[in-house]
Design a protein around this motif. Structure first.
Motif, PDB file in Angstrom:
ATOM      1  N   SER A  30      18.947  38.308  -1.748  1.00  0.00           N
ATOM      2  CA  SER A  30      19.480  36.973  -2.041  1.00  0.00           C
ATOM      3  C   SER A  30      20.834  37.053  -2.735  1.00  0.00           C
ATOM      4  O   SER A  30      21.751  36.286  -2.432  1.00  0.00           O
ATOM      5  CB  SER A  30      18.493  36.188  -2.904  1.00  0.00           C
ATOM      6  OG  SER A  30      17.283  35.985  -2.214  1.00  0.00           O
ATOM      7  N   GLU A  55      22.195  30.680   0.849  1.00  0.00           N
ATOM      8  CA  GLU A  55      20.912  31.074   0.286  1.00  0.00           C
ATOM      9  C   GLU A  55      19.868  31.088   1.394  1.00  0.00           C
ATOM     10  O   GLU A  55      19.664  30.079   2.065  1.00  0.00           O
ATOM     11  CB  GLU A  55      20.508  30.114  -0.837  1.00  0.00           C
ATOM     12  CG  GLU A  55      21.460  30.165  -2.023  1.00  0.00           C
ATOM     13  CD  GLU A  55      21.098  29.180  -3.116  1.00  0.00           C
ATOM     14  OE1 GLU A  55      20.110  28.441  -2.932  1.00  0.00           O
ATOM     15  OE2 GLU A  55      21.796  29.144  -4.141  1.00  0.00           O
ATOM     16  N   CYS A  90      11.593  35.387   2.463  1.00  0.00           N
ATOM     17  CA  CYS A  90      12.160  35.041   1.161  1.00  0.00           C
ATOM     18  C   CYS A  90      11.276  34.065   0.396  1.00  0.00           C
ATOM     19  O   CYS A  90      11.299  34.044  -0.837  1.00  0.00           O
ATOM     20  CB  CYS A  90      13.554  34.449   1.336  1.00  0.00           C
ATOM     21  SG  CYS A  90      14.819  35.670   1.766  1.00  0.00           S
TER      22      CYS A  90
END
Length: 541
Positions: A303, A313, A319
């Motif tokens: 990230s 992002e 994630c």
């Protein structure tokens, strides 16, 4: 009752009824082979592909499959729109990107220099290459001479930051259509403009383009080109590490990032054509993705890199999962549950992020109330990463010691442990004193165990025909052959057992060949291994 009338496909060339579909894109039809050839010549060859680029509010521009794509299929092959050196680094050739070594010139060590602009080059052939002509002419006309000279090995040279943007800007006259294509790419300049790097670029790059070279570009256009490079450029390097460049591929830039991608890419030939290959089957309508980061990094580090380097992002499935598909690649053990009074029988609880999409979120134990702050995770990662980087790759002992030293802190899949394991995998079986034939039985078993561990991880994080999987399969099958020989010589298995184990090795080798044969540099190795293993199968004695 009759259903809706089926629409009859029409020939792309003559608009008459047709029954021959294009084998590439499966989107257009032809009434005959003659019209298929004519349609190809008249422009379908530039449109025929298994994907399309579309836009959405959520994903912006992205690439989706227009038909089912097979595993291993080449989805795209593209020439670089523009290519140049990295922002800074040791002296390397402006034409081919090769890292340069000094030569002795009049009792002084220095690099070969372009006879016109004085930039370090490989030699006369690279000096005359087309890629260098336009920049060389403009610098020579302005009587500019590069001042880079050999002072010490691997000295970082910041002057290279001007070359790649300059090449893109010069295309405004030499190739205006491609220039427009490049300038239409996302730049994220507004996110970079006040960063320390761009403050330096304002002073150096802008001054060089406008004042030194006298080119008619304003500050915003120059910095936008630099930012387009930073956002979209691919890091181009050859397998042996001797060449490294940055290149923009306009179409490939439309692919979105995913931390569990469904493609991989390779570079073909001296022109560095980019080939995108499906690592898993991709269904019609599915997004085609690649990864901008290293797969074997934890979410916290991935990230951070994406935010700094690509200005976005990531919110992909991996994630969002605090365990990263159960791999715990970014996690550490809970010091309370696993301390002196912890229960060593149960599964050892881990510290995982309370919100993986927030880099400031606390890291909490899966079992108890213990937690630590995100900055502590950052500090710990950085400290151990620095320690790992200092280990010289001349033997396995220090890497094994690192793994053992932190075995009570880091999960076996933690990305720092994985880096040490990958180093060991390269050392065992390849380095002097540690070749497969030299490895004692316990180290051969260690190599086999490492291969199996990493293959299991590859299945979870980078499934399908990834290069990671292909190279590990090569290591595994080679170690298996040696193990089979030793077991036979020790009379642990029969000739029939040898045949069975060698056949298993051949299956692994064939899969590795399917994955890696698209890479020209790998073909001789693969062919030699298959030939050698075939001989063993025929005469296992």
């Amino acid at each position: 009752m009759n259903g809706p009338k089926k629409e009859i496909p029409l020939c792309e060339v003559c608009q008459q009824p047709a029954n021959q579909i294009c084998g590439g894109c499966k989107l257009v039809y032809y009434c005959s082979k003659a019209h298929q050839k004519l349609g190809w010549r008249e422009g379908h060859k530039f449109k025929c592909c298994a994907f399309k680029v579309q836009y959405s509010e959520t994903f912006g521009r992205h690439m989706v499959a227009t038909r089912d794509i097979k595993q291993g299929e080449m989805i795209l092959k593209e020439k670089p729109a523009v290519m140049g050196p990295r922002m800074s680094g040791p002296a390397h050739c402006l034409s081919c990107g090769k890292k340069l070594e000094p030569m002795k010139i009049k009792e002084i060590y220095d690099f070969y220099k372009c006879t016109s602009c004085n930039w370090p080059m490989c030699g006369p052939e690279c000096e005359k290459a087309d890629i260098h002509k336009a920049e060389c002419k403009i610098m020579t006309d302005r009587k500019y001479k590069c001042t880079i000279k050999y002072e010490q090995p691997d000295k970082t040279e910041a002057a290279y930051c001007v070359i790649a943007p300059l090449r893109a800007l010069l295309m405004k006259d030499s190739n205006p259509q491609q220039y427009e294509n490049i300038m239409a790419l996302e730049s994220h300049l507004e996110d970079r403009i006040n960063t320390p790097l761009y403050v330096i670029l304002k002073a150096n790059l802008v001054t060089f383009i406008i004042q030194v070279l006298g080119l008619p570009f304003d500050e915003d256009s120059i910095l936008k080109v630099a930012s387009i490079y930073d956002t979209n450029a691919f890091d181009v390097r050859c397998l042996d590490g001797s060449k490294r460049l940055r290149a923009i591929y306009v179409t490939a830039s439309m692919m979105n990032h995913n931390c569990k991608p469904n493609t991989r890419h390779i570079y073909l030939g001296d022109n560095y054509n980019l080939a995108v290959i499906a690592t898993v089957p991709i269904s019609k309508g599915e997004m085609i993705t690649l990864t901008y980061t290293q797969t074997l990094l934890g979410t916290l580090d991935r990230s951070k890199l994406l935010k700094i380097n690509k200005c976005f992002e990531c919110v992909c499935e991996r994630c969002r999962d605090p365990t990263e598909f159960g791999t715990y690649i970014g996690s550490i053990y809970c010091s309370i549950c696993n301390g002196p009074f912890g229960n060593g029988i149960e599964k050892r609880p881990m510290l995982i992020s309370s919100n993986p999409l927030d880099e400031t979120a606390t890291w909490k134990c899966e079992k108890c109330d213990h937690f630590i702050l995100s900055r502590q995770m950052f500090w710990g990662n950085n400290a151990l990463s620095q320690e790992l980087m200092k280990i010289r790759k001349d033997g396995p002992e220090k890497f094994e010691e690192f793994i053992e030293k932190y075995s009570q802190t880091l999960h076996p899949n933690n990305h720092l442990v994985l880096q040490a394991k990958l180093a060991l995998l390269q050392i065992y079986g390849n380095y002097k004193g540690y070749t497969l034939s030299e490895l004692p039985d316990h180290l051969l078993k260690r190599k086999l165990d490492l291969c199996h561990e990493l293959l299991e991880l590859a299945d979870q994080l980078e499934p399908g025909w990834s290069r990671f999987r292909g190279t590990i399969l090569l290591d595994l099958q080679a170690a298996m052959v040696v193990q089979t020989k030793r077991d036979y010589e020790a009379e642990k298995i029969t000739k029939e057992g040898v045949q069975d184990e060698l056949m298993e090795s051949m299956v692994l080798l064939q899969e590795a060949a399917n994955i890696l044969r698209v890479e020209p540099e790998m073909r001789p190795t693969l062919e030699a291994k298959i030939e050698e293993l075939t001989r063993f199968l025929q005469t296992p004695e």
